[in-house]
Design an enzyme around this catalytic site. Structure first.
Site, short mmCIF file in Angstrom:
data_model
loop_
_atom_site.label_atom_id
_atom_site.label_comp_id
_atom_site.label_asym_id
_atom_site.label_seq_id
_atom_site.Cartn_x
_atom_site.Cartn_y
_atom_site.Cartn_z
N ASP A 37 47.49 -7.08 14.09
CA ASP A 37 47.18 -7.84 12.89
C ASP A 37 46.73 -6.92 11.75
O ASP A 37 46.19 -5.84 11.99
CB ASP A 37 46.05 -8.84 13.14
CG ASP A 37 46.46 -10.00 14.03
OD1 ASP A 37 47.62 -10.02 14.48
OD2 ASP A 37 45.60 -10.86 14.29
N HIS A 88 50.73 -13.29 8.07
CA HIS A 88 49.27 -13.30 8.28
C HIS A 88 48.55 -13.62 6.96
O HIS A 88 47.44 -13.14 6.74
CB HIS A 88 48.83 -11.93 8.82
CG HIS A 88 47.54 -11.92 9.58
ND1 HIS A 88 47.23 -12.84 10.55
CD2 HIS A 88 46.49 -11.07 9.52
CE1 HIS A 88 46.03 -12.55 11.06
NE2 HIS A 88 45.56 -11.49 10.45
N HIS A 92 44.74 -12.16 3.66
CA HIS A 92 43.90 -12.32 4.86
C HIS A 92 42.92 -13.49 4.67
O HIS A 92 41.72 -13.38 4.84
CB HIS A 92 43.13 -11.03 5.17
CG HIS A 92 42.72 -10.91 6.61
ND1 HIS A 92 41.46 -11.24 7.06
CD2 HIS A 92 43.42 -10.51 7.70
CE1 HIS A 92 41.38 -11.03 8.37
NE2 HIS A 92 42.56 -10.59 8.78
N HIS A 179 44.57 -4.41 16.14
CA HIS A 179 44.68 -4.39 14.67
C HIS A 179 45.14 -3.00 14.21
O HIS A 179 44.53 -2.00 14.63
CB HIS A 179 43.34 -4.72 14.01
CG HIS A 179 42.89 -6.13 14.26
ND1 HIS A 179 42.34 -6.53 15.46
CD2 HIS A 179 42.91 -7.23 13.45
CE1 HIS A 179 42.03 -7.82 15.39
NE2 HIS A 179 42.37 -8.27 14.20
#
Length: 211
Positions: A37, A88, A92, A179
């Site tokens: 991510d 995504h 964010h 991540h």
């Protein structure tokens, strides 16, 4: 004590709509699904790509639209190397703190940069109304959550603990979250090689999620 579940409880998975995918069928050929991510990032993402290639592993990268805009060359590398990408949001965005219109607009803005109907809500926070509105707009969206959270974003844990979070909880069918970000890099870069090596020894395939 961490304020998150490393291993997602089964009751949580049953509580959410069917469009939210927490793990994958184990299948006849054992496989795990490693995801990243928050990228692309100019240091973390190339490191991940090099390591995945070494282990002949495919992965899914849930990209922040703003980072794709800033690093289009790295995003193209993801695609050229055969990995899958997902949405995504653009900045964010936390779905619990963002009104529905703004949240869906952020997803749509990112969709112009990331050609995928795979979506992961930042922080795992999305309202049921946002899920319904997203699916109503396009039923082909799939919202991928996770089975195992590495905790690499957590500065209060050690790199060893990050690795152990994954190694002690993953199994065939697990969707695992790392991540490719500056914040997570120290822990991710330590834990990921250990996870890939373990999967190799177990003869588990490392696959990308269907997009």
């Amino acid at each position: 004590m961490a304020a998150y579940w490393v291993k997602t409880p089964k009751w949580i998975k049953r509580f959410f709509p069917e469009q939210m995918v927490w793990d994958m069928p184990a299948g006849e050929e054992p496989a795990v699904y490693i995801t990243f991510d928050d990228g692309p990032h100019p240091v973390a993402t190339p490191y991940v790509l090099e390591l995945l290639e070494k282990y002949d592993a495919a992965a899914t990268f849930f990209c922040v639209g703003n980072n794709v805009s800033d690093h289009p060359d790295i995003y193209e590398q993801l695609l050229q190397k055969g990995h899958c990408t997902g949405n995504h949001t653009y900045n964010h965005d936390n779905g619990w703190k963002t009104d529905n219109f703004s949240y869906l607009r952020s997803i749509e803005k990112t969709k112009k940069l990331v050609d995928s109907r795979a979506f992961r809500p930042p922080y795992g926070r999305i309202r049921f109304t946002q899920v319904r509105k997203l699916i109503k707009r396009d039923p082909t969206w799939r919202i991928y959550m996770w089975d195992v959270l590495s905790g690499d974003f957590d500065r209060d844990i050690t790199p060893d603990q990050c690795a152990e979070n994954v190694l002690s909880n993953m199994q065939p069918g697990s969707i695992i979250v790392f991540h490719d970000s500056e914040k997570a890099y120290e822990r991710m870069s330590y834990a990921l090689p250990m996870v890939l090596e373990y999967c190799k020894k177990q003869n588990w395939k490392m696959k990308a999620l269907p997009k």
